[in-house]
Enzyme design. Structure first.
Site, PDB file in Angstrom:
ATOM      1  N   ASP A  11       0.860  -1.183   0.000  1.00 39.91           N
ATOM      2  CA  ASP A  11       0.000   0.000   0.000  1.00 39.91           C
ATOM      3  C   ASP A  11       0.899   1.236   0.000  1.00 39.91           C
ATOM      4  O   ASP A  11       1.676   1.457   0.934  1.00 39.91           O
ATOM      5  CB  ASP A  11      -0.887  -0.021   1.247  1.00 39.91           C
ATOM      6  N   ASP A 105      -3.073   2.459  -5.828  1.00 33.98           N
ATOM      7  CA  ASP A 105      -2.000   2.505  -4.836  1.00 33.98           C
ATOM      8  C   ASP A 105      -1.869   1.258  -3.983  1.00 33.98           C
ATOM      9  O   ASP A 105      -1.088   1.248  -3.032  1.00 33.98           O
ATOM     10  CB  ASP A 105      -2.186   3.719  -3.924  1.00 33.98           C
ATOM     11  N   GLU A 106      -2.582   0.193  -4.281  1.00 32.02           N
ATOM     12  CA  GLU A 106      -2.409  -1.010  -3.477  1.00 32.02           C
ATOM     13  C   GLU A 106      -2.693  -2.259  -4.295  1.00 32.02           C
ATOM     14  O   GLU A 106      -3.447  -2.243  -5.268  1.00 32.02           O
ATOM     15  CB  GLU A 106      -3.280  -0.986  -2.224  1.00 32.02           C
TER      16      GLU A 106
END
Length: 444
Positions: A11, A105-106
């Site tokens: 993350d 983003d993850e």
């Protein structure tokens, strides 16, 4: 269940805000909030400096400003975030062919499919450390928090435990020891309403949840959610890492500083949104059958309408025509504060000629001039990249009353000067990085 901590969750920390701090040297170490910048906007991401003042994602911008008035409020640069995400996801796929992106983003990574000598803790821990360092180097300094566990559930929880820039490894067999003292809201799907219902049954921690029988949980929450929580409370999660997650919809929406009452203006705004959705569909090689609109009224009542087409489309005129027809079904006389358009039911093929219209030489829809209250916000927005013929590259701090304020700096130059210019200065232009040129045939 896995016997090794072979699921990795990565993350990127405060992703949108971190990218802005990377590219805007004067904002490093300062509170940065990305999202809607108007009073009716919503926070998308807050830097850790802003979180120290109680600002969090999904908070209204109005409340964020009251808590942290000295922060930089930026509108966001989606294309830049997407480019960084592509770099990071590429690094993850170098580790394993099984990468499941959850958002920009993850992502989850299945290390059981990686080329590793073994899956023992020293090996996977060393890989995770190396991966975090490679991400930081490839992204120009962005940090990532990583969790390793025997399941997606445990890996996700682990990555949240030591933010930012953390690494937490949960050894096999210690999952319930990790979970039991934690609040029940650590479990995905346990939001405020579910947590309140569980509190009524005396459940506040995962240990409390574990003590409840399956029948009681089903009675409290229903069959699907009750059964799922019964398993997760015992750290039972057999979900595989799925490398391809298909987008379920493409949409866009805007909140306006003053309520819209002119139906012609609303239709024009929907047409522009439809154009944006169509461009994103086309760029992804997708089309969709279901067109939806979202309308939030002056009293915060949110309405939605949708229509399913006979065949998929990615044509802006078709999406716009359907969206404006749906708007005609709604009573908006009291004013509208938000409009949105979306397309779902996605497919990887397109019916080009849905309504018998030629797409070879389409007649453009007439574009209506927008009122100044709408037009001025769409001209320059805080955080936008710009370039001035004399002063060079910079970014917009803010605009209003015929003036735009620009800080002239880039990630390479260090903190730069601030200048105020006329909002219609002909020497000031929006700036975007040049797109990479594909090599011609025969080139490497």
């Amino acid at each position: 269940m896995r016997t090794h901590a072979s699921v990795l969750h990565l993350d990127l920390d405060a992703f949108f805000a971190a990218v802005e701090q990377r590219d805007k040297p004067s904002l490093r170490g300062r509170p940065v909030i990305v999202g809607g910048t108007g009073g009716r906007g919503v926070v998308s991401t807050a830097s850790y400096e802003a979180r120290a003042f109680g600002v969090r994602s999904a908070m209204s911008t109005r409340e964020a400003r009251s808590r942290c008035p000295h922060a930089a409020y930026l509108g966001g640069r989606y294309e830049v975030y997407r480019e960084v995400s592509v770099v990071v996801m590429g690094l993850l796929r170098e580790v394993s062919p099984l990468v499941e992106p959850l958002s920009l983003d993850e992502a989850f990574v299945d290390l059981a499919a990686a080329d590793l000598p073994d899956l023992e803790l020293p090996t996977v821990t060393a890989l995770a450390r190396d991966l975090r360092a490679r991400v930081q180097e490839a992204t120009g300094g962005l940090t990532a928090s990583v969790g390793l566990g025997t399941s997606k559930f445990i890996a996700k929880i682990a990555s949240d435990l030591d933010k930012p820039d953390g690494l937490v490894v949960v050894p096999p067999g210690t999952e319930q020891e990790l979970l039991r003292p934690r609040p029940v809201t650590v479990i995905p799907g346990v939001g405020a309403a579910t947590a309140q219902r569980l509190r009524g049954a005396g459940v506040q921690t995962v240990a409390d949840l574990e003590a409840l029988g399956l029948d009681e949980l089903v009675r409290l929450l229903g069959q699907a959610q009750g059964a799922a929580l019964h398993q997760l409370a015992r750290a039972e999660d057999r979900r595989p890492v799925v490398p391809e997650r298909e987008a379920k919809s493409v949409s866009t929406e805007n909140t306006y500083a003053t309520d819209l009452t002119d139906r012609t203006l609303m239709a024009e705004l929907l047409r522009r949104q439809a154009g944006d959705v169509a461009r994103r569909l086309h760029a992804s090689g997708l089309s969709g059958r279901t067109v939806s609109i979202k309308v939030r009224l002056h009293d915060f009542t949110t309405l939605s309408r949708s229509a399913t087409l006979p065949e998929p489309t990615d044509t802006d005129r078709v999406i716009a025509r359907t969206a404006t027809a749906l708007l005609g079904e709604l009573d908006t006389t009291g004013g509208v504060r938000l409009l949105g358009v979306g397309v779902s039911g996605l497919a990887d093929w397109v019916q080009d000629d849905l309504f018998g219209e030629s797409t070879a030489d389409p007649a453009p829809e007439p574009e209506l001039p927008l009122p100044e209250t709408v037009r001025s916000r769409s001209t320059w927005h805080p955080g936008q990249d710009v370039e001035h013929d004399e002063h060079g590259r910079g970014w917009v701090w803010g605009s209003g009353r015929g003036v735009v304020t620009v800080r002239f700096e880039t990630a390479e130059t260090g903190p730069g000067p601030v200048r105020s210019l006329a909002v219609d200065d002909p020497a000031l232009h929006a700036w975007a990085p040049p797109k990479p040129v594909a090599p011609e045939d025969g080139e490497g």
